[in-house]
Design an enzyme around this catalytic site. Structure first.
Site, PDB file in Angstrom:
ATOM      1  N   CYS A 131       0.885  -1.175   0.030  1.00 35.93           N
ATOM      2  CA  CYS A 131      -0.059   0.001  -0.074  1.00 35.93           C
ATOM      3  C   CYS A 131       0.877   1.216  -0.003  1.00 35.93           C
ATOM      4  O   CYS A 131       0.616   2.004  -0.826  1.00 35.93           O
ATOM      5  CB  CYS A 131      -0.725  -0.121   1.210  1.00 35.93           C
ATOM      6  SG  CYS A 131      -0.048  -0.252   2.697  1.00 35.93           S
ATOM      7  N   HIS A 251      -3.057   6.523   4.516  1.00 31.24           N
ATOM      8  CA  HIS A 251      -1.593   6.665   4.701  1.00 31.24           C
ATOM      9  C   HIS A 251      -1.276   7.879   4.274  1.00 31.24           C
ATOM     10  O   HIS A 251      -1.476   8.405   3.402  1.00 31.24           O
ATOM     11  CB  HIS A 251      -0.848   5.418   3.895  1.00 31.24           C
ATOM     12  CG  HIS A 251      -0.940   4.088   4.603  1.00 31.24           C
ATOM     13  ND1 HIS A 251      -1.674   3.784   5.616  1.00 31.24           N
ATOM     14  CD2 HIS A 251      -0.642   2.808   4.002  1.00 31.24           C
ATOM     15  CE1 HIS A 251      -1.373   2.368   6.006  1.00 31.24           C
ATOM     16  NE2 HIS A 251      -0.840   1.856   4.823  1.00 31.24           N
TER      17      HIS A 251
END
Lengths: 348, 348
Positions: A131, A251
């Site tokens: 990710c 994130h």
């Protein structure tokens, strides 16, 4: 044009990423003929609604993949190791969201905005990158193409959902406990497979995944090695420090880069990124516009802002990159790969 | 030795840092003869217990400083601008924890582990650096001394207590609201003096203080300029990205440095830092030992860990630096300056 549809399997359908995959397939109106929802024995039997129809999750076995054309795997590395070859053997193309095959030289590691053409080399398995890597390379690729890329130093601010539903639950329980003046229990984070567990609520923990012999964590080495592979730049200097935060989803990354060709203005870079695929520029300091996890969640794009020139090096730049780790970082990139397979006539 | 004691004033005694200053003066058994607790008009009248004795906080006015030998200021830049010169006029030495005088060439900016000797040049006012700067220079100074320092790139993970008690309260209220599925109100962070306010709970906000014309925030420019001044290195390359997190107390920093002399092993650097003043080394990946805000809070030291060599540059190193922003970042460094003044015979 023929109205084609495909037989799709989702492995790990009950997990944090699996749920997002189904949501994304639904939202994209992916041409699904038949849909199989698979999981571990433990979660088999769970009922899931997809496009108004109820599905029962089945235990994933080699035979589950008979007749499947695309299998989206997100059930942990050991499941992929065991079942992805079985799926391929039965004619499926596997898009694997675990780290099991990412560094296998036979397996393309793909972020469609960066290296879609690598899909043509697939031998059955295609790996979906980590990710934190995905969102970074989407933002860096336009810069690499225009100015050349020499060095990348990234510090991450990663959400707990990257560690699964258990980690989200743990963060919430700890947060409630602290607000009520109760004792904190830590059993999952920073890494369920490691010896010690630490409080994530109201904390910042500089460990994601296990430590490697060189002192970097596996998460950090993933960012380093995967970035080089996706960008086809073995010589690229990359370093990472990966940190887990009490954020549910989204994130963030503080990234310092050095380009080959220096001197580009911030305005020039903003214009470049504003017109790049998969990127939304959010960079207007005067109006306090910059990317944040809270505003990126639920969206497919990679958000870039806080773009500044280094004050000392003519080829140095700083930026802040945010994306939904369950979408572009996982589910959306996997579905996007499946869409690219169709576009490139690589599917069935 | 004579049993000397000093007349001390704490300006901003009811604030987040002021409270820690009193706690630190108590713990260090600082030789206080007379103690004056001062504040804004609004907080005057508050009762505070110090060493078992009750004090009433008084409104700070120029005359409050009559007879005061050391005045510790932490009540905001405008208060320092107005009252610090008045205190000096009346014979006090001011240790100012705001940014009001830090870059004034007449004012020493001091972290005792780094540049204690600068105190000798004081003209009445001594500035206490920004919290994020202090903890970084304590860790970098031993490296500068032994290997020379060329470049510093820091990404911060800063706690809300750096923005005061109101910010802590806001974070807790927002957190409770989110856990209860209620709407979030944002009125303080990221910067009480700015136009817009954003959610800090379960988020990471890349703005601390106001934006400057060059796209950096004032907090980032403080780290850049103060580091150069404290280390006496105008030529040092420094860049910073400052980020606020939902952490109550304890700033963390991901720091990349390039030294002049490369090649030092991680073991060598660990040994150096383990024996450096004000530093506690916490660096044992095999046993998951690294600094965290949750374990640094309440302690005076600067904690360093996650020390790694850059994988590409022979003079590149990465590390993770954590400290209690209210202690070494503010109250403890201020009291430490006062202790240094006594040690160097600069007081009274």
């Amino acid at each position: 044009m023929q109205n084609v549809s495909y037989s799709v399997a989702v492995v790990g359908a009950t997990g944090a990423v699996g749920q997002q995959m189904l949501k994304t397939l639904e939202e994209r109106d992916f041409p699904i003929g038949q849909l199989k929802l698979l999981s571990s024995k433990r979660s088999a039997g769970t009922k899931i609604t997809f496009k108004g129809e109820e599905y029962t999750v089945e235990e994933a076995t080699p035979d589950s993949f008979e007749g499947v054309q695309v299998a989206l795997f997100s059930a942990g590395g050991s499941v992929s190791k065991k079942l992805a070859p079985e799926a391929v053997k039965r004619g499926a193309i596997v898009v694997d969201n675990t780290s099991a095959y990412r560094m296998d030289p036979e397996v393309p590691l793909v972020v469609p905005e960066v290296n879609e053409a690598d899909l043509k080399e697939h031998k059955g398995i295609i790996a979906n990158p980590n990710c934190s890597t995905i969102q970074m390379v989407v933002a860096l690729e336009p810069l690499r193409e225009k100015y050349g890329l020499k060095k990348v130093v990234v510090s991450t601010y990663q959400a707990v959902s990257g560690a699964g539903l258990e980690a989200i639950e743990e963060m919430k329980q700890q947060t409630t406990a602290i607000l009520n003046g109760e004792e904190v229990k830590a059993e999952v984070l920073p890494c369920s497979g490691d010896k010690k567990h630490y409080q994530i609520a109201f904390n910042a923990v500089p460990q994601i995944d296990l430590f490697q012999e060189n002192g970097y964590t596996f998460e950090e080495m993933k960012m380093i090695n995967e970035t080089k592979k996706i960008m086809h730049m073995e010589q690229l200097e990359v370093a990472a420090t990966c940190v887990r935060l009490p954020v549910e989803t989204g994130h963030s990354e503080s990234v310092y880069i050095e380009t080959d060709k220096g001197g580009a203005s911030v305005t020039e870079i903003k214009e470049l990124l504003a017109s790049s695929p998969g990127v939304t520029l959010q960079d207007d300091p005067d109006n306090q516009i910059y990317p944040m996890a809270s505003t990126a969640v639920g969206k497919n794009d990679v958000f870039v802002g806080r773009i500044r020139r280094d004050l000392d090096r003519d080829n140095g730049y700083h930026m802040w990159i945010v994306s939904d780790n369950l979408l572009k970082g996982a589910a959306w990139n996997s579905v996007q790969i499946a869409e690219s397979l169709i576009k490139l006539n690589l599917l069935g």
